[in-house]
Design a protein around this motif. Structure first.
Motif, mmCIF file in Angstrom:
data_model
loop_
_atom_site.group_PDB
_atom_site.id
_atom_site.type_symbol
_atom_site.label_atom_id
_atom_site.label_comp_id
_atom_site.label_asym_id
_atom_site.label_seq_id
_atom_site.Cartn_x
_atom_site.Cartn_y
_atom_site.Cartn_z
ATOM 1 N N HIS A 129 39.625 28.562 33.383
ATOM 2 C CA HIS A 129 38.456 27.777 32.954
ATOM 3 C C HIS A 129 38.079 26.640 33.911
ATOM 4 C CE1 HIS A 129 41.452 24.918 31.412
ATOM 5 N NE2 HIS A 129 40.479 24.029 31.361
ATOM 6 N N ASP A 130 39.064 26.081 34.623
ATOM 7 C CA ASP A 130 38.758 24.935 35.488
ATOM 8 C C ASP A 130 38.745 25.285 36.976
ATOM 9 O OD1 ASP A 130 38.029 22.842 33.858
ATOM 10 O OD2 ASP A 130 40.060 22.028 33.645
ATOM 11 N N HIS A 173 36.616 23.282 39.455
ATOM 12 C CA HIS A 173 37.054 22.035 40.112
ATOM 13 C C HIS A 173 37.650 22.329 41.485
ATOM 14 C CE1 HIS A 173 36.284 19.286 36.902
ATOM 15 N NE2 HIS A 173 37.117 19.847 36.058
ATOM 16 N N HIS A 210 31.091 22.427 36.872
ATOM 17 C CA HIS A 210 32.338 23.161 37.119
ATOM 18 C C HIS A 210 32.544 24.335 36.166
ATOM 19 C CE1 HIS A 210 34.291 20.859 33.855
ATOM 20 N NE2 HIS A 210 35.259 21.731 33.906
ATOM 21 N N HIS A 239 33.375 25.949 27.811
ATOM 22 C CA HIS A 239 34.405 24.932 27.573
ATOM 23 C C HIS A 239 33.880 23.508 27.705
ATOM 24 C CE1 HIS A 239 35.488 24.440 31.960
ATOM 25 N NE2 HIS A 239 36.034 23.299 31.561
ATOM 26 N N ASP A 252 42.708 23.350 26.003
ATOM 27 C CA ASP A 252 42.354 22.614 27.222
ATOM 28 C C ASP A 252 42.751 21.138 27.074
ATOM 29 O OD1 ASP A 252 41.077 21.566 29.449
ATOM 30 O OD2 ASP A 252 39.058 22.098 28.798
#
Ligand SMILES: [Fe+2]
Ligand SMILES: [Fe+2]
Length: 187
Positions: free
Chosen positions: A63-64, A67, A77, A100, A155
């Motif tokens: 999910h990240d 970044h 992002h 998210h 998260d």
């Protein structure tokens, strides 16, 4: 900004490994765990909550990635990570990844007292702040809303310094499985 696509499991695994010692805020003013450990913790929490939903688990894992792909782009992002994995992991995973950030804006609207990490609270403004009542209604009507909220809760919880959440290579067969399923259902 040029948007990146991860086309193979090899490329995706390389990206996930490269998240070791990469941070949500490039100057390290953000969350206290690196993107690699944050990915593993988020995915492990979802595996515990939803053992049979492999797509949700891998959505938590990736999910990240935005970044790492575009350091410093907080506002974009989620979209850049969703774009990067859509072709490989399928539409549902991509949408869960994309949601998210809206899920954070949703949860802060419906639970105003909700605790966020300092970094999450800081970036909330850049991401649009808490949702309006209209946005809340639209989000709640999305068939993926509940899953997106589960991902967001994992998260928020997956930021514990020193917590051992396994190793990245253990996710390779799960990613392969999800990619095979996505390929089978691709339009
Ligand atoms: Fe994020
Ligand atoms: Fe995150």
């Amino acid at each position: 900004m040029e948007r990146v696509e991860l086309r193979t499991i090899e490329e995706l695994m390389a990206a996930l490994h490269a998240c070791r010692d990469a941070w949500d805020a490039p100057d390290r003013s953000g969350d206290p765990v690196d993107l690699h450990d944050h990915a593993l913790q988020t995915a492990a929490l979802l595996r515990r909550e939803r053992p049979s939903d492999k797509e949700l688990q891998v959505a938590g894992l990736v999910h990240d990635l935005g970044h790492w792909l575009h350091p410093g782009d907080d506002a974009g992002h989620a979209d850049s990570a969703a774009h990067a994995v859509r072709g490989l992991l399928g539409e549902r995973v991509a949408r869960l990844v994309q949601l998210h950030v809206p899920a954070k804006r949703y949860l802060t609207a419906v639970e105003p007292g909700r605790a966020l990490s300092a970094q999450s609270a800081l970036t909330l403004d850049a991401q649009g702040g808490p949702m309006t009542a209209q946005e809340v209604a639209a989000f709640a009507a999305d068939p993926l809303a509940e899953d997106a909220v589960a991902l967001r809760q994992a998260d928020d919880a997956g930021k514990v310094v020193g917590l051992d959440a396994g190793v990245m290579e253990d996710w390779r067969p799960v990613l392969e499985l999800v990619a095979r399923t996505a390929a089978a259902y691709a339009p």
